[in-house]
Design a protein around this motif. Structure first.
Motif, PDB file in Angstrom:
ATOM      1  N   ALA A  18       0.839  -1.200   0.000  1.00  0.00           N
ATOM      2  CA  ALA A  18       0.000   0.000   0.000  1.00  0.00           C
ATOM      3  C   ALA A  18       0.873   1.248   0.000  1.00  0.00           C
ATOM      4  CB  ALA A  18      -0.932  -0.004   1.207  1.00  0.00           C
ATOM      5  N   SER A  19       1.946   1.226   0.765  1.00  0.00           N
ATOM      6  CA  SER A  19       2.835   2.384   0.824  1.00  0.00           C
ATOM      7  C   SER A  19       3.408   2.702  -0.549  1.00  0.00           C
ATOM      8  CB  SER A  19       3.976   2.128   1.814  1.00  0.00           C
ATOM      9  OG  SER A  19       3.469   1.999   3.122  1.00  0.00           O
ATOM     10  N   PHE A  22       0.331   3.830  -2.886  1.00  0.00           N
ATOM     11  CA  PHE A  22      -0.210   5.133  -2.500  1.00  0.00           C
ATOM     12  C   PHE A  22       0.761   6.246  -2.879  1.00  0.00           C
ATOM     13  CE2 PHE A  22      -2.804   3.245   1.288  1.00  0.00           C
ATOM     14  CZ  PHE A  22      -3.759   2.780   0.410  1.00  0.00           C
ATOM     15  N   TYR A  23       2.039   6.025  -2.653  1.00  0.00           N
ATOM     16  CA  TYR A  23       3.038   7.046  -2.970  1.00  0.00           C
ATOM     17  C   TYR A  23       3.119   7.262  -4.484  1.00  0.00           C
ATOM     18  CZ  TYR A  23       7.365   9.700  -2.981  1.00  0.00           C
ATOM     19  OH  TYR A  23       8.303  10.675  -3.168  1.00  0.00           O
ATOM     20  N   ILE A  27      -3.620   7.896  -2.999  1.00  0.00           N
ATOM     21  CA  ILE A  27      -4.468   7.057  -2.151  1.00  0.00           C
ATOM     22  C   ILE A  27      -5.793   6.727  -2.829  1.00  0.00           C
ATOM     23  CG2 ILE A  27      -5.799   7.034   0.003  1.00  0.00           C
ATOM     24  CD1 ILE A  27      -3.405   8.578   1.262  1.00  0.00           C
ATOM     25  N   HIS A  28      -6.430   7.707  -3.429  1.00  0.00           N
ATOM     26  CA  HIS A  28      -7.748   7.479  -4.020  1.00  0.00           C
ATOM     27  C   HIS A  28      -7.700   6.644  -5.287  1.00  0.00           C
ATOM     28  CE1 HIS A  28      -9.791  10.002  -1.175  1.00  0.00           C
ATOM     29  NE2 HIS A  28      -8.913  10.963  -1.382  1.00  0.00           N
ATOM     30  N   VAL A  30      -5.826   4.010  -5.853  1.00  0.00           N
ATOM     31  CA  VAL A  30      -5.427   2.620  -5.612  1.00  0.00           C
ATOM     32  C   VAL A  30      -6.546   1.879  -4.898  1.00  0.00           C
ATOM     33  CG1 VAL A  30      -3.760   1.132  -4.444  1.00  0.00           C
ATOM     34  CG2 VAL A  30      -3.009   3.288  -5.470  1.00  0.00           C
ATOM     35  N   LYS A  53     -10.109  -0.209   3.889  1.00  0.00           N
ATOM     36  CA  LYS A  53      -9.061   0.582   3.238  1.00  0.00           C
ATOM     37  C   LYS A  53      -8.772   1.825   4.074  1.00  0.00           C
ATOM     38  CE  LYS A  53      -7.817   3.182  -0.877  1.00  0.00           C
ATOM     39  NZ  LYS A  53      -8.231   3.702  -2.180  1.00  0.00           N
ATOM     40  N   VAL A  57      -5.160   3.163   5.209  1.00  0.00           N
ATOM     41  CA  VAL A  57      -4.670   4.515   4.931  1.00  0.00           C
ATOM     42  C   VAL A  57      -4.176   5.172   6.220  1.00  0.00           C
ATOM     43  CG1 VAL A  57      -5.350   6.842   4.200  1.00  0.00           C
ATOM     44  CG2 VAL A  57      -6.063   4.849   2.861  1.00  0.00           C
ATOM     45  N   TYR A  60      -0.853   3.697   7.026  1.00  0.00           N
ATOM     46  CA  TYR A  60       0.129   4.211   6.064  1.00  0.00           C
ATOM     47  C   TYR A  60       0.584   5.611   6.457  1.00  0.00           C
ATOM     48  CZ  TYR A  60       1.477   6.734   1.795  1.00  0.00           C
ATOM     49  OH  TYR A  60       2.096   7.548   0.879  1.00  0.00           O
TER      50      TYR A  60
END
Length: 78
Positions: A18-19, A22-23, A27-28, A30, A53, A57, A60
């Protein structure tokens, strides 16, 4: 977020995946399918460990905050 996360290898893999996603993508952008696939786990594992999720987040962002503070704090103290 009321419950503690059981930090199994699968949970750590989910957070790491996720990190990265997201990076790279935001975030939205993925979804949980992409996170689970990148982590090599099922969506059930993701939801069993994080519940949603949104919780993922939060974890994260908390991890990013901890890393940033660990980097910044010694520099501000100097």
């Amino acid at each position: 977020m009321g419950t503690d996360i059981e930090w199994t290898p699968g949970a750590r893999a989910v957070l790491a995946a996720a990190s990265e996603l997201f990076y790279d993508q935001g975030i939205h952008a993925v979804g949980v399918d992409a996170i689970a696939a990148r982590a090599g786990v099922t969506k059930k594992t993701l939801y069993d460990r994080f519940g949603s999720k949104e919780r993922l987040v939060v974890e994260y962002l908390a991890q990013r905050d901890q890393r940033w503070r660990a980097f910044l704090t010694p520099r501000l103290a100097g």
